[in-house]
Structures are given as C-alpha cells and as structure tokens.
Design an enzyme around this catalytic site. Structure first.
Site, PDB file in Angstrom:
ATOM      1  N   CYS A  91     118.525  50.639  12.933  1.00 48.26           N
ATOM      2  CA  CYS A  91     117.595  49.623  12.420  1.00 48.26           C
ATOM      3  C   CYS A  91     118.017  48.259  12.945  1.00 48.26           C
ATOM      4  O   CYS A  91     118.709  48.183  13.969  1.00 48.26           O
ATOM      5  CB  CYS A  91     117.484  49.677  10.897  1.00 48.26           C
ATOM      6  SG  CYS A  91     118.994  49.253  10.008  1.00 48.26           S
ATOM      7  N   ARG A  97     117.994  49.838   6.022  1.00 48.18           N
ATOM      8  CA  ARG A  97     117.322  51.117   6.287  1.00 48.18           C
ATOM      9  C   ARG A  97     118.243  52.186   6.865  1.00 48.18           C
ATOM     10  O   ARG A  97     118.290  53.318   6.358  1.00 48.18           O
ATOM     11  CB  ARG A  97     116.126  50.893   7.231  1.00 48.18           C
ATOM     12  CG  ARG A  97     114.981  50.159   6.578  1.00 48.18           C
ATOM     13  CD  ARG A  97     114.004  49.617   7.590  1.00 48.18           C
ATOM     14  NE  ARG A  97     114.578  48.507   8.365  1.00 48.18           N
ATOM     15  CZ  ARG A  97     113.953  47.859   9.316  1.00 48.18           C
ATOM     16  NH1 ARG A  97     112.721  48.204   9.648  1.00 48.18           N
ATOM     17  NH2 ARG A  97     114.539  46.851   9.948  1.00 48.18           N
ATOM     18  N   ASP A 138     110.730  46.800   7.405  1.00 51.05           N
ATOM     19  CA  ASP A 138     111.938  46.061   7.053  1.00 51.05           C
ATOM     20  C   ASP A 138     111.840  45.555   5.609  1.00 51.05           C
ATOM     21  O   ASP A 138     110.969  44.754   5.292  1.00 51.05           O
ATOM     22  CB  ASP A 138     112.051  44.875   8.022  1.00 51.05           C
ATOM     23  CG  ASP A 138     113.328  44.101   7.827  1.00 51.05           C
ATOM     24  OD1 ASP A 138     114.053  44.382   6.855  1.00 51.05           O
ATOM     25  OD2 ASP A 138     113.587  43.205   8.644  1.00 51.05           O
TER      26      ASP A 138
HETATM   27  P1  4NP Z   1     117.788  46.524   8.170  1.00 52.58           P
HETATM   28  O1  4NP Z   1     117.311  45.144   7.459  1.00 52.58           O
HETATM   29  O2  4NP Z   1     117.399  46.417   9.626  1.00 52.58           O
HETATM   30  O3  4NP Z   1     117.023  47.579   7.459  1.00 52.58           O
HETATM   31  O4  4NP Z   1     119.287  46.600   7.978  1.00 52.58           O
HETATM   32  C1  4NP Z   1     117.590  43.891   8.015  1.00 52.58           C
HETATM   33  C2  4NP Z   1     118.813  43.281   7.763  1.00 52.58           C
HETATM   34  C3  4NP Z   1     119.091  42.041   8.315  1.00 52.58           C
HETATM   35  C4  4NP Z   1     118.147  41.419   9.136  1.00 52.58           C
HETATM   36  C5  4NP Z   1     116.936  42.032   9.391  1.00 52.58           C
HETATM   37  C6  4NP Z   1     116.659  43.285   8.831  1.00 52.58           C
HETATM   38  N1  4NP Z   1     118.425  40.145   9.696  1.00 52.58           N
HETATM   39  O5  4NP Z   1     117.519  39.574  10.330  1.00 52.58           O
HETATM   40  O6  4NP Z   1     119.548  39.663   9.574  1.00 52.58           O
END
Ligand code: 4NP
Length: 154
Positions: free
Chosen positions: A7, A13, A123
């Site tokens: 992810c 996720r 997300d």
């Molecule tokens: P993930 O969620 O991809 O599901 O772990 C996110 C966590 C951090 C960020 C974006 C999505 N970020 O932009 O830092």
C-alpha cells in the site's frame, strides 16, 4: 507460497492484510510466507496506525508489532504474488519491474474477488474508523479467496 501486500504508507491497509492472512493461514493449518510494505518513505520504521491496530484487534488480530518498510526491486524475487491496494501502487510497482515476468506476479488485491476490474481498497488514512472497517472487510473477503486457493492446492 510467498505473498506480499503493498500500500502507500505500510501503516494501514497492507499491515491489516498481512495480519488477516496470517490469522487465516493459522486457522486453516496452511504454511505460507506473508509480508507487507509501502511506497511512502515518511512512515518507514513506524508501527501501524492506531485505527488499523484497533480494527484488527476487534477481529482478534494483533498487528501492533509490524514495522513499516518500503517496496524494493528484490521483492520481485522474494514473493510469488504481490497484491496492491490501488492504481497508484500498481504503477509504482510497475515502474520498478525489470521485465514482464516481474509484473506477472503483481495484481490488485480485489481482483481475487472481482477479476479484471482493478477495484481499489480505498485509502482510509484521512478518514474515520468506519473507513478502516470498510477496508478491513474488503481485505478480509479477498484474503478468504487466497485461503480457498491455497487449500485447493494442499
Ligand atoms: P496505507 O495508508 O497506505 O493504507 O498505509 C496511508 C498511510 C500514510 C499515508 C498515506 C496512506 N501518507 O500519505 O503518509
């Protein structure tokens, strides 16, 4: 079988997917290697987001020990299947692929349930706990398909 979930931050996720699949594998008595990673360097070394930890815990899964890391080219050699959550990860992975055979390992996680539609696990990071619950439930259904396939091969 070696399975990698990818992810953006590797704090929401993909750690939920890793925890869910490990949990299901244990219940099914099937051995496989499972890992997760991301593309956003900002969270490298962090434990999962507290909301991802809470939703997982509510479902009997402890993901709090995971440590975020980045996807690398070597992951193409280390894993049989690389499942991404949305189009941005697909294109990031594609940009690092060395050849077609690297990309044959890569697919959208939700294509396991609805083949060829490239549906995203959205997300949840900028949203509230219900977005995490929605993501968890989609990932849960897709991981069930992985287990079914592995059990058929057993
Ligand atoms: P993930 O969620 O991809 O599901 O772990 C996110 C966590 C951090 C960020 C974006 C999505 N970020 O932009 O830092």
């Amino acid at each position: 079988m070696k399975i990698l979930f990818v992810c953006t931050g590797n704090i929401c996720r993909s750690p939920m997917a890793e925890g869910l699949l490990r949990h299901k594998l244990k219940h099914a008595g099937v051995k496989a290697i499972v890992d997760s990673c991301g593309f956003e360097p900002f969270h490298v070394g962090d434990h999962p987001d507290s909301r991802a930890v809470a939703v997982s815990r509510k479902n009997g899964i402890n993901i709090s020990g995971h440590i975020a890391r980045l996807f690398t080219e070597k992951d193409f050699d280390r894993f049989d299947h690389i499942y991404v959550m949305d189009a941005s990860h697909y294109y990031h992975v594609k940009a690092l692929a060395r050849n077609n055979s690297d990309m044959l390992r890569v697919d959208y996680l939700m294509n396991l349930l609805i083949p060829g539609k490239n549906i995203a696990v959205d997300d949840p990071w900028y949203h509230d706990i219900t977005a995490f619950e929605r993501a968890f439930s989609k990932i849960d259904a897709a991981c069930e398909e992985i287990i079914k396939t592995l059990l058929m091969k057993h």
